[in-house]
Design a protein around this motif. Structure first.
Motif, PDB file in Angstrom:
ATOM      1  N   ASP A  16      38.684  50.831  33.879  1.00  0.00           N
ATOM      2  CA  ASP A  16      38.758  50.184  32.569  1.00  0.00           C
ATOM      3  C   ASP A  16      38.571  48.668  32.695  1.00  0.00           C
ATOM      4  O   ASP A  16      37.821  48.067  31.921  1.00  0.00           O
ATOM      5  N   SER A  17      39.236  48.050  33.681  1.00  0.00           N
ATOM      6  CA  SER A  17      39.071  46.607  33.887  1.00  0.00           C
ATOM      7  C   SER A  17      37.631  46.261  34.236  1.00  0.00           C
ATOM      8  O   SER A  17      37.074  45.279  33.754  1.00  0.00           O
ATOM      9  N   HIS A  18      37.021  47.084  35.089  1.00  0.00           N
ATOM     10  CA  HIS A  18      35.630  46.852  35.488  1.00  0.00           C
ATOM     11  C   HIS A  18      34.706  46.920  34.266  1.00  0.00           C
ATOM     12  O   HIS A  18      33.866  46.050  34.061  1.00  0.00           O
ATOM     13  N   LEU A  19      34.889  47.936  33.449  1.00  0.00           N
ATOM     14  CA  LEU A  19      34.041  48.094  32.266  1.00  0.00           C
ATOM     15  C   LEU A  19      34.236  46.928  31.292  1.00  0.00           C
ATOM     16  O   LEU A  19      33.256  46.349  30.804  1.00  0.00           O
ATOM     17  N   ARG A  20      35.485  46.547  31.023  1.00  0.00           N
ATOM     18  CA  ARG A  20      35.758  45.467  30.065  1.00  0.00           C
ATOM     19  C   ARG A  20      35.273  44.112  30.562  1.00  0.00           C
ATOM     20  O   ARG A  20      34.708  43.336  29.803  1.00  0.00           O
ATOM     21  N   LEU A  21      35.496  43.809  31.852  1.00  0.00           N
ATOM     22  CA  LEU A  21      35.178  42.472  32.359  1.00  0.00           C
ATOM     23  C   LEU A  21      33.754  42.345  32.875  1.00  0.00           C
ATOM     24  O   LEU A  21      33.094  41.333  32.653  1.00  0.00           O
ATOM     25  N   VAL A  22      33.293  43.343  33.585  1.00  0.00           N
ATOM     26  CA  VAL A  22      31.960  43.291  34.199  1.00  0.00           C
ATOM     27  C   VAL A  22      30.902  43.825  33.239  1.00  0.00           C
ATOM     28  O   VAL A  22      29.742  43.432  33.300  1.00  0.00           O
ATOM     29  N   GLY A  23      31.313  44.737  32.361  1.00  0.00           N
ATOM     30  CA  GLY A  23      30.385  45.292  31.381  1.00  0.00           C
ATOM     31  C   GLY A  23      29.579  46.466  31.884  1.00  0.00           C
ATOM     32  O   GLY A  23      28.558  46.816  31.287  1.00  0.00           O
ATOM     33  N   ALA A  24      30.028  47.088  32.953  1.00  0.00           N
ATOM     34  CA  ALA A  24      29.322  48.240  33.526  1.00  0.00           C
ATOM     35  C   ALA A  24      30.350  49.266  33.984  1.00  0.00           C
ATOM     36  O   ALA A  24      31.454  48.903  34.403  1.00  0.00           O
ATOM     37  N   PRO A  25      29.999  50.545  33.922  1.00  0.00           N
ATOM     38  CA  PRO A  25      30.950  51.568  34.378  1.00  0.00           C
ATOM     39  C   PRO A  25      31.120  51.525  35.901  1.00  0.00           C
ATOM     40  O   PRO A  25      30.182  51.214  36.632  1.00  0.00           O
ATOM     41  N   LEU A  26      32.321  51.829  36.351  1.00  0.00           N
ATOM     42  CA  LEU A  26      32.620  51.917  37.777  1.00  0.00           C
ATOM     43  C   LEU A  26      32.398  53.339  38.287  1.00  0.00           C
ATOM     44  O   LEU A  26      31.971  53.545  39.411  1.00  0.00           O
ATOM     45  N   LEU A  98      38.235  33.758  44.748  1.00  0.00           N
ATOM     46  CA  LEU A  98      39.331  34.401  44.031  1.00  0.00           C
ATOM     47  C   LEU A  98      39.872  33.512  42.913  1.00  0.00           C
ATOM     48  O   LEU A  98      40.227  34.020  41.845  1.00  0.00           O
ATOM     49  N   ASP A  99      39.913  32.207  43.123  1.00  0.00           N
ATOM     50  CA  ASP A  99      40.313  31.282  42.060  1.00  0.00           C
ATOM     51  C   ASP A  99      39.334  31.350  40.889  1.00  0.00           C
ATOM     52  O   ASP A  99      39.732  31.342  39.723  1.00  0.00           O
ATOM     53  N   ASP A 100      38.038  31.418  41.210  1.00  0.00           N
ATOM     54  CA  ASP A 100      37.000  31.532  40.187  1.00  0.00           C
ATOM     55  C   ASP A 100      37.175  32.821  39.390  1.00  0.00           C
ATOM     56  O   ASP A 100      37.080  32.827  38.165  1.00  0.00           O
ATOM     57  N   VAL A 101      37.459  33.916  40.084  1.00  0.00           N
ATOM     58  CA  VAL A 101      37.668  35.202  39.416  1.00  0.00           C
ATOM     59  C   VAL A 101      38.904  35.129  38.522  1.00  0.00           C
ATOM     60  O   VAL A 101      38.891  35.618  37.387  1.00  0.00           O
ATOM     61  N   ARG A 102      39.978  34.514  39.026  1.00  0.00           N
ATOM     62  CA  ARG A 102      41.196  34.394  38.215  1.00  0.00           C
ATOM     63  C   ARG A 102      40.907  33.667  36.899  1.00  0.00           C
ATOM     64  O   ARG A 102      41.414  34.039  35.853  1.00  0.00           O
ATOM     65  N   SER A 103      40.073  32.639  36.946  1.00  0.00           N
ATOM     66  CA  SER A 103      39.819  31.856  35.732  1.00  0.00           C
ATOM     67  C   SER A 103      38.759  32.476  34.822  1.00  0.00           C
ATOM     68  O   SER A 103      38.856  32.367  33.613  1.00  0.00           O
ATOM     69  N   LYS A 104      37.739  33.134  35.390  1.00  0.00           N
ATOM     70  CA  LYS A 104      36.632  33.660  34.588  1.00  0.00           C
ATOM     71  C   LYS A 104      36.686  35.166  34.346  1.00  0.00           C
ATOM     72  O   LYS A 104      35.948  35.678  33.523  1.00  0.00           O
ATOM     73  N   GLY A 105      37.509  35.884  35.109  1.00  0.00           N
ATOM     74  CA  GLY A 105      37.620  37.329  34.921  1.00  0.00           C
ATOM     75  C   GLY A 105      36.890  38.138  35.970  1.00  0.00           C
ATOM     76  O   GLY A 105      37.350  39.191  36.364  1.00  0.00           O
ATOM     77  N   TYR A 106      35.726  37.664  36.416  1.00  0.00           N
ATOM     78  CA  TYR A 106      34.996  38.365  37.468  1.00  0.00           C
ATOM     79  C   TYR A 106      33.929  37.452  38.055  1.00  0.00           C
ATOM     80  O   TYR A 106      33.591  36.415  37.491  1.00  0.00           O
ATOM     81  N   SER A 107      33.402  37.878  39.184  1.00  0.00           N
ATOM     82  CA  SER A 107      32.282  37.195  39.820  1.00  0.00           C
ATOM     83  C   SER A 107      31.375  38.277  40.395  1.00  0.00           C
ATOM     84  O   SER A 107      31.857  39.298  40.887  1.00  0.00           O
ATOM     85  N   TRP A 130      36.694  41.420  40.479  1.00  0.00           N
ATOM     86  CA  TRP A 130      37.173  41.295  39.107  1.00  0.00           C
ATOM     87  C   TRP A 130      38.696  41.385  39.056  1.00  0.00           C
ATOM     88  O   TRP A 130      39.334  41.911  39.964  1.00  0.00           O
ATOM     89  N   ASN A 131      39.236  40.831  37.964  1.00  0.00           N
ATOM     90  CA  ASN A 131      40.668  40.899  37.720  1.00  0.00           C
ATOM     91  C   ASN A 131      41.046  42.289  37.248  1.00  0.00           C
ATOM     92  O   ASN A 131      40.329  42.905  36.456  1.00  0.00           O
ATOM     93  N   LEU A 132      42.182  42.751  37.711  1.00  0.00           N
ATOM     94  CA  LEU A 132      42.755  43.999  37.202  1.00  0.00           C
ATOM     95  C   LEU A 132      43.727  43.619  36.098  1.00  0.00           C
ATOM     96  O   LEU A 132      44.780  43.030  36.366  1.00  0.00           O
ATOM     97  N   VAL A 133      43.327  43.911  34.889  1.00  0.00           N
ATOM     98  CA  VAL A 133      44.136  43.580  33.725  1.00  0.00           C
ATOM     99  C   VAL A 133      44.321  44.869  32.928  1.00  0.00           C
ATOM    100  O   VAL A 133      43.337  45.502  32.523  1.00  0.00           O
ATOM    101  N   ASP A 134      45.568  45.259  32.721  1.00  0.00           N
ATOM    102  CA  ASP A 134      45.801  46.513  32.012  1.00  0.00           C
ATOM    103  C   ASP A 134      45.571  46.326  30.511  1.00  0.00           C
ATOM    104  O   ASP A 134      45.301  45.217  30.044  1.00  0.00           O
ATOM    105  N   ARG A 135      45.674  47.406  29.773  1.00  0.00           N
ATOM    106  CA  ARG A 135      45.355  47.357  28.335  1.00  0.00           C
ATOM    107  C   ARG A 135      46.344  46.515  27.538  1.00  0.00           C
ATOM    108  O   ARG A 135      46.041  46.103  26.418  1.00  0.00           O
ATOM    109  N   ALA A 136      47.508  46.245  28.123  1.00  0.00           N
ATOM    110  CA  ALA A 136      48.487  45.371  27.468  1.00  0.00           C
ATOM    111  C   ALA A 136      48.229  43.899  27.799  1.00  0.00           C
ATOM    112  O   ALA A 136      48.940  43.024  27.343  1.00  0.00           O
TER     113      ALA A 136
END
Length: 152
Positions: A16-26, A98-107, A130-136
């Protein structure tokens, strides 16, 4: 601690995080949702790793492809601090990523030198982190996937 290897909720967080942040299915489209955790862990043709949110993050997930690539079994991997997957001179570059990913969501399209348990050095190519961010909206760590690596 419960193993996340075949955990369906963790597989859903990864996908879910991959799809939301990267825009592609994992997970490949023909894989049933009920089979996603097993496929990601046992059959995915790419390395898939995740680390937690500790100040010195530790791997909490490494699929079978990752285990073969880095030469650690599940128990060894999940005791390993993720910074140790890169040698000391390469850790600053890894930390900037990793700092870049934390701020932008993914690289995407990351290339970096890594080290296996045996000391074998290898380049990871075209990695997506990419960041792992749950639905909450809770930040749960970071994940990485790559299918290309070559010995250095």
């Amino acid at each position: 601690m419960k193993s996340l290897a075949l955990d369906t909720e963790f597989a859903e967080l990864l996908a879910d995080s991959h799809l939301r942040l990267v825009g592609a299915p994992l997970v490949e489209r023909d894989i049933a949702p009920a089979d996603a955790a097993r496929w990601l862990y046992e059959d995915a043709p790419f390395v898939l790793l995740a680390h937690n949110t500790d100040a010195d993050p530790r791997f909490v997930y490494a699929n079978r492809t990752a285990q073969r690539c880095f030469e650690y079994d599940w128990d060894e991997f999940t005791r390993l601090h993720s910074r140790l997957s890169a040698e000391q001179p390469n850790r600053d570059e890894r930390e900037r990523l990793l700092d870049d990913v934390r701020s932008k969501g993914y690289s995407s399209d990351y290339r970096g030198l890594r080290i296996a348990k045996s000391g074998r050095r290898f380049w990871i190519e075209k990695a997506i982190v990419w960041n792992l961010v749950d639905r909450a909206g809770v930040y749960r760590g970071q994940a990485a996937r790559f299918a290309d690596w070559t010995d250095a």
